[in-house]
Design a protein around this motif. Structure first.
Motif, PDB file in Angstrom:
ATOM      1  N   ASN A  60       0.844  -1.188   0.000  1.00  0.00           N
ATOM      2  CA  ASN A  60       0.000   0.000   0.000  1.00  0.00           C
ATOM      3  C   ASN A  60       0.886   1.247   0.000  1.00  0.00           C
ATOM      4  N   ILE A  61       0.764   2.086  -1.011  1.00  0.00           N
ATOM      5  CA  ILE A  61       1.624   3.265  -1.099  1.00  0.00           C
ATOM      6  C   ILE A  61       1.216   4.355  -0.117  1.00  0.00           C
ATOM      7  N   ASN A  62       0.088   4.204   0.526  1.00  0.00           N
ATOM      8  CA  ASN A  62      -0.369   5.184   1.514  1.00  0.00           C
ATOM      9  C   ASN A  62      -0.041   4.767   2.951  1.00  0.00           C
ATOM     10  N   ARG A  63       0.766   3.702   3.106  1.00  0.00           N
ATOM     11  CA  ARG A  63       1.103   3.220   4.447  1.00  0.00           C
ATOM     12  C   ARG A  63       2.045   4.204   5.139  1.00  0.00           C
ATOM     13  N   ASP A  64       2.069   4.136   6.475  1.00  0.00           N
ATOM     14  CA  ASP A  64       3.005   4.945   7.247  1.00  0.00           C
ATOM     15  C   ASP A  64       4.398   4.354   7.104  1.00  0.00           C
ATOM     16  N   ILE A  65       5.358   5.212   6.819  1.00  0.00           N
ATOM     17  CA  ILE A  65       6.750   4.789   6.719  1.00  0.00           C
ATOM     18  C   ILE A  65       7.571   5.694   7.618  1.00  0.00           C
ATOM     19  N   ASN A  66       8.322   5.075   8.534  1.00  0.00           N
ATOM     20  CA  ASN A  66       9.212   5.850   9.398  1.00  0.00           C
ATOM     21  C   ASN A  66      10.374   6.364   8.563  1.00  0.00           C
ATOM     22  N   GLY A  67      10.560   7.669   8.536  1.00  0.00           N
ATOM     23  CA  GLY A  67      11.664   8.246   7.790  1.00  0.00           C
ATOM     24  C   GLY A  67      13.004   7.956   8.430  1.00  0.00           C
ATOM     25  N   VAL A  68      13.010   7.865   9.756  1.00  0.00           N
ATOM     26  CA  VAL A  68      14.246   7.626  10.495  1.00  0.00           C
ATOM     27  C   VAL A  68      13.959   6.627  11.608  1.00  0.00           C
ATOM     28  N   ILE A  69      14.796   5.632  11.722  1.00  0.00           N
ATOM     29  CA  ILE A  69      14.720   4.688  12.830  1.00  0.00           C
ATOM     30  C   ILE A  69      15.882   5.013  13.756  1.00  0.00           C
ATOM     31  N   LYS A  70      15.589   5.241  15.016  1.00  0.00           N
ATOM     32  CA  LYS A  70      16.626   5.574  15.991  1.00  0.00           C
ATOM     33  C   LYS A  70      17.189   4.300  16.604  1.00  0.00           C
ATOM     34  N   VAL A  71      18.419   4.366  17.057  1.00  0.00           N
ATOM     35  CA  VAL A  71      19.096   3.203  17.617  1.00  0.00           C
ATOM     36  C   VAL A  71      18.298   2.589  18.760  1.00  0.00           C
ATOM     37  N   ALA A  72      17.749   3.405  19.630  1.00  0.00           N
ATOM     38  CA  ALA A  72      17.016   2.901  20.792  1.00  0.00           C
ATOM     39  C   ALA A  72      15.619   2.393  20.426  1.00  0.00           C
ATOM     40  N   GLN A  73      15.191   2.635  19.214  1.00  0.00           N
ATOM     41  CA  GLN A  73      13.854   2.217  18.783  1.00  0.00           C
ATOM     42  C   GLN A  73      13.947   0.768  18.317  1.00  0.00           C
ATOM     43  N   ASP A  74      13.771  -0.151  19.250  1.00  0.00           N
ATOM     44  CA  ASP A  74      13.983  -1.556  18.937  1.00  0.00           C
ATOM     45  C   ASP A  74      12.720  -2.405  19.051  1.00  0.00           C
ATOM     46  N   ASP A  75      11.563  -1.759  18.913  1.00  0.00           N
ATOM     47  CA  ASP A  75      10.337  -2.560  18.942  1.00  0.00           C
ATOM     48  C   ASP A  75      10.275  -3.389  17.661  1.00  0.00           C
ATOM     49  N   GLU A  76       9.717  -4.566  17.786  1.00  0.00           N
ATOM     50  CA  GLU A  76       9.728  -5.528  16.685  1.00  0.00           C
ATOM     51  C   GLU A  76       9.064  -4.985  15.429  1.00  0.00           C
TER      52      GLU A  76
END
Length: 62
Positions: free
Chosen positions: A10-26
């Protein structure tokens, strides 16, 4: 035919522009890896890296 029908995801899905090092949720990790694309240039760099890694672990010639 709509452009969006040409894509698998889906091209309208949410996409994280930046993933931070501490952001380790599955969910974030799965999305990040799923969106990762290895280009020809990256493939070349990976090949160079792994070839040099292999060379560094070979026993020296006698």
């Amino acid at each position: 035919m709509k452009i969006q029908s040409m894509f698998q995801k889906n091209i309208n899905r949410d996409i994280n522009g930046v993933i931070k090092v501490a952001q380790d949720d599955e969910q974030s990790l799965v999305q990040e890896l799923g969106e990762y694309i290895i280009t020809k240039e990256l493939r070349r760099h990976f090949n160079t890296f792994f070839q040099q890694l292999l060379e560094s672990h070979r026993p020296p010639d006698r």
